[in-house]
Design a protein around this motif. Structure first.
Motif, PDB file in Angstrom:
ATOM      1  N   LEU A   1       0.827  -1.197   0.000  1.00  0.00           N
ATOM      2  CA  LEU A   1       0.000   0.000   0.000  1.00  0.00           C
ATOM      3  C   LEU A   1       0.869   1.257   0.000  1.00  0.00           C
ATOM      4  N   CYS A   2       1.880   1.278   0.852  1.00  0.00           N
ATOM      5  CA  CYS A   2       2.784   2.434   0.898  1.00  0.00           C
ATOM      6  C   CYS A   2       3.491   2.616  -0.448  1.00  0.00           C
ATOM      7  N   GLY A   3       3.852   1.536  -1.079  1.00  0.00           N
ATOM      8  CA  GLY A   3       4.480   1.606  -2.404  1.00  0.00           C
ATOM      9  C   GLY A   3       3.548   2.222  -3.432  1.00  0.00           C
ATOM     10  N   LEU A   4       2.283   1.819  -3.392  1.00  0.00           N
ATOM     11  CA  LEU A   4       1.302   2.383  -4.330  1.00  0.00           C
ATOM     12  C   LEU A   4       1.103   3.876  -4.086  1.00  0.00           C
ATOM     13  N   VAL A   5       0.969   4.269  -2.826  1.00  0.00           N
ATOM     14  CA  VAL A   5       0.780   5.688  -2.498  1.00  0.00           C
ATOM     15  C   VAL A   5       2.005   6.483  -2.953  1.00  0.00           C
ATOM     16  N   SER A   6       3.185   5.962  -2.709  1.00  0.00           N
ATOM     17  CA  SER A   6       4.416   6.638  -3.113  1.00  0.00           C
ATOM     18  C   SER A   6       4.498   6.775  -4.634  1.00  0.00           C
ATOM     19  N   THR A   7       4.169   5.698  -5.337  1.00  0.00           N
ATOM     20  CA  THR A   7       4.192   5.731  -6.804  1.00  0.00           C
ATOM     21  C   THR A   7       3.195   6.753  -7.329  1.00  0.00           C
ATOM     22  N   MET A   8       2.000   6.785  -6.738  1.00  0.00           N
ATOM     23  CA  MET A   8       1.003   7.756  -7.177  1.00  0.00           C
ATOM     24  C   MET A   8       1.487   9.178  -6.902  1.00  0.00           C
ATOM     25  N   ALA A   9       2.094   9.408  -5.752  1.00  0.00           N
ATOM     26  CA  ALA A   9       2.616  10.747  -5.423  1.00  0.00           C
ATOM     27  C   ALA A   9       3.660  11.174  -6.455  1.00  0.00           C
ATOM     28  N   HIS A  10       4.528  10.250  -6.846  1.00  0.00           N
ATOM     29  CA  HIS A  10       5.536  10.558  -7.863  1.00  0.00           C
ATOM     30  C   HIS A  10       4.882  10.852  -9.213  1.00  0.00           C
ATOM     31  N   GLN A  11       3.869  10.078  -9.572  1.00  0.00           N
ATOM     32  CA  GLN A  11       3.166  10.313 -10.841  1.00  0.00           C
ATOM     33  C   GLN A  11       2.472  11.672 -10.839  1.00  0.00           C
ATOM     34  N   ILE A  12       1.862  12.030  -9.730  1.00  0.00           N
ATOM     35  CA  ILE A  12       1.190  13.334  -9.622  1.00  0.00           C
ATOM     36  C   ILE A  12       2.222  14.454  -9.727  1.00  0.00           C
ATOM     37  N   ALA A  13       3.340  14.311  -9.015  1.00  0.00           N
ATOM     38  CA  ALA A  13       4.387  15.334  -9.067  1.00  0.00           C
ATOM     39  C   ALA A  13       4.925  15.498 -10.486  1.00  0.00           C
ATOM     40  N   GLU A  14       5.134  14.388 -11.181  1.00  0.00           N
ATOM     41  CA  GLU A  14       5.628  14.437 -12.561  1.00  0.00           C
ATOM     42  C   GLU A  14       4.592  15.088 -13.477  1.00  0.00           C
ATOM     43  N   HIS A  15       3.341  14.773 -13.259  1.00  0.00           N
ATOM     44  CA  HIS A  15       2.247  15.357 -14.046  1.00  0.00           C
ATOM     45  C   HIS A  15       2.223  16.877 -13.867  1.00  0.00           C
ATOM     46  N   VAL A  16       2.295  17.325 -12.621  1.00  0.00           N
ATOM     47  CA  VAL A  16       2.295  18.769 -12.337  1.00  0.00           C
ATOM     48  C   VAL A  16       3.529  19.417 -12.968  1.00  0.00           C
ATOM     49  N   ARG A  17       4.687  18.794 -12.803  1.00  0.00           N
ATOM     50  CA  ARG A  17       5.928  19.330 -13.355  1.00  0.00           C
ATOM     51  C   ARG A  17       5.844  19.475 -14.882  1.00  0.00           C
ATOM     52  N   ASP A  18       5.340  18.447 -15.552  1.00  0.00           N
ATOM     53  CA  ASP A  18       5.229  18.473 -17.010  1.00  0.00           C
ATOM     54  C   ASP A  18       4.260  19.562 -17.475  1.00  0.00           C
ATOM     55  N   ARG A  19       3.109  19.656 -16.825  1.00  0.00           N
ATOM     56  CA  ARG A  19       2.105  20.654 -17.223  1.00  0.00           C
ATOM     57  C   ARG A  19       2.600  22.068 -16.932  1.00  0.00           C
ATOM     58  N   ALA A  20       3.283  22.245 -15.796  1.00  0.00           N
ATOM     59  CA  ALA A  20       3.835  23.554 -15.438  1.00  0.00           C
ATOM     60  C   ALA A  20       4.865  23.997 -16.477  1.00  0.00           C
ATOM     61  N   ALA A  21       5.702  23.058 -16.908  1.00  0.00           N
ATOM     62  CA  ALA A  21       6.753  23.386 -17.879  1.00  0.00           C
ATOM     63  C   ALA A  21       6.162  23.922 -19.179  1.00  0.00           C
ATOM     64  N   THR A  22       5.016  23.411 -19.579  1.00  0.00           N
ATOM     65  CA  THR A  22       4.396  23.915 -20.816  1.00  0.00           C
ATOM     66  C   THR A  22       3.962  25.369 -20.673  1.00  0.00           C
ATOM     67  N   LEU A  23       3.790  25.826 -19.429  1.00  0.00           N
ATOM     68  CA  LEU A  23       3.410  27.218 -19.173  1.00  0.00           C
ATOM     69  C   LEU A  23       4.608  28.089 -18.803  1.00  0.00           C
ATOM     70  N   GLY A  24       5.794  27.481 -18.726  1.00  0.00           N
ATOM     71  CA  GLY A  24       6.992  28.231 -18.399  1.00  0.00           C
ATOM     72  C   GLY A  24       7.143  28.541 -16.918  1.00  0.00           C
ATOM     73  N   ILE A  25       6.534  27.708 -16.074  1.00  0.00           N
ATOM     74  CA  ILE A  25       6.654  27.893 -14.629  1.00  0.00           C
ATOM     75  C   ILE A  25       7.128  26.585 -14.000  1.00  0.00           C
ATOM     76  N   THR A  26       7.546  26.672 -12.753  1.00  0.00           N
ATOM     77  CA  THR A  26       7.996  25.476 -12.048  1.00  0.00           C
ATOM     78  C   THR A  26       6.795  24.740 -11.441  1.00  0.00           C
ATOM     79  N   ALA A  27       7.045  23.514 -11.013  1.00  0.00           N
ATOM     80  CA  ALA A  27       5.985  22.740 -10.350  1.00  0.00           C
ATOM     81  C   ALA A  27       5.538  23.441  -9.074  1.00  0.00           C
ATOM     82  N   ALA A  28       6.482  24.016  -8.327  1.00  0.00           N
ATOM     83  CA  ALA A  28       6.129  24.719  -7.090  1.00  0.00           C
ATOM     84  C   ALA A  28       5.263  25.940  -7.392  1.00  0.00           C
ATOM     85  N   GLN A  29       5.594  26.663  -8.454  1.00  0.00           N
ATOM     86  CA  GLN A  29       4.782  27.811  -8.845  1.00  0.00           C
ATOM     87  C   GLN A  29       3.387  27.352  -9.281  1.00  0.00           C
ATOM     88  N   ALA A  30       3.327  26.232  -9.981  1.00  0.00           N
ATOM     89  CA  ALA A  30       2.034  25.687 -10.403  1.00  0.00           C
ATOM     90  C   ALA A  30       1.208  25.295  -9.186  1.00  0.00           C
TER      91      ALA A  30
END
Length: 141
Positions: free
Chosen positions: A14-43
């Protein structure tokens, strides 16, 4: 297999799944933010700024220290996406507000985040259930 051992395996999985999902969400935010020219933290700051709020409130929503939020807000302010305004009831405090450009950027960001989100495969009811279960797990910690 003993009962404690089975519980340990289930918890690890379960912890592995939650961790994997957290990483996928972070990567998703990072990728979408980059298309707008901002960082994941700014997004994340733009996403969480749902209305005027203090730096402390934003930091709490972003799950970070106020000093980190200040750094991020400074960058967004330099990009004319956020502005600091006097707090309406506390003359010592400042409120953060989106500028018109910031509101437009936030709308574009929300649209991008909704596309192929890691939780998009779940129905709204399933997302609600997952949220409730995660909140329940965190409150029993």
């Amino acid at each position: 297999m003993t009962d404690p051992e089975a519980k340990s395996i289930a918890e690890r999985q379960l912890c592995g799944l939650v961790s994997t999902m957290a990483h996928q969400i972070a990567e998703h935010v990072r990728d979408r933010a980059a298309t707008l020219g901002i960082t994941a933290a700014q997004a994340t700051a733009l996403r969480e700024l749902t209305g005027p709020m203090t730096m402390r409130e934003l930091a709490d929503r972003m799950n970070c220290e106020p000093s980190n939020a200040t750094f991020i807000v400074d960058k967004l302010e330099n990009q004319a996406l956020i502005e600091r305004r006097p707090h309406p009831t506390d003359r010592r405090a400042r409120q953060l507000s989106l500028t018109p450009e910031g509101a437009a950027m936030r709308e574009r960001l929300l649209g991008l985040l909704a596309v192929d989100s890691p939780v998009a495969g779940l129905t709204q009811d399933e997302q609600g259930t997952l949220q409730r279960l995660l909140q329940q797990a965190m409150t029993h910690h």
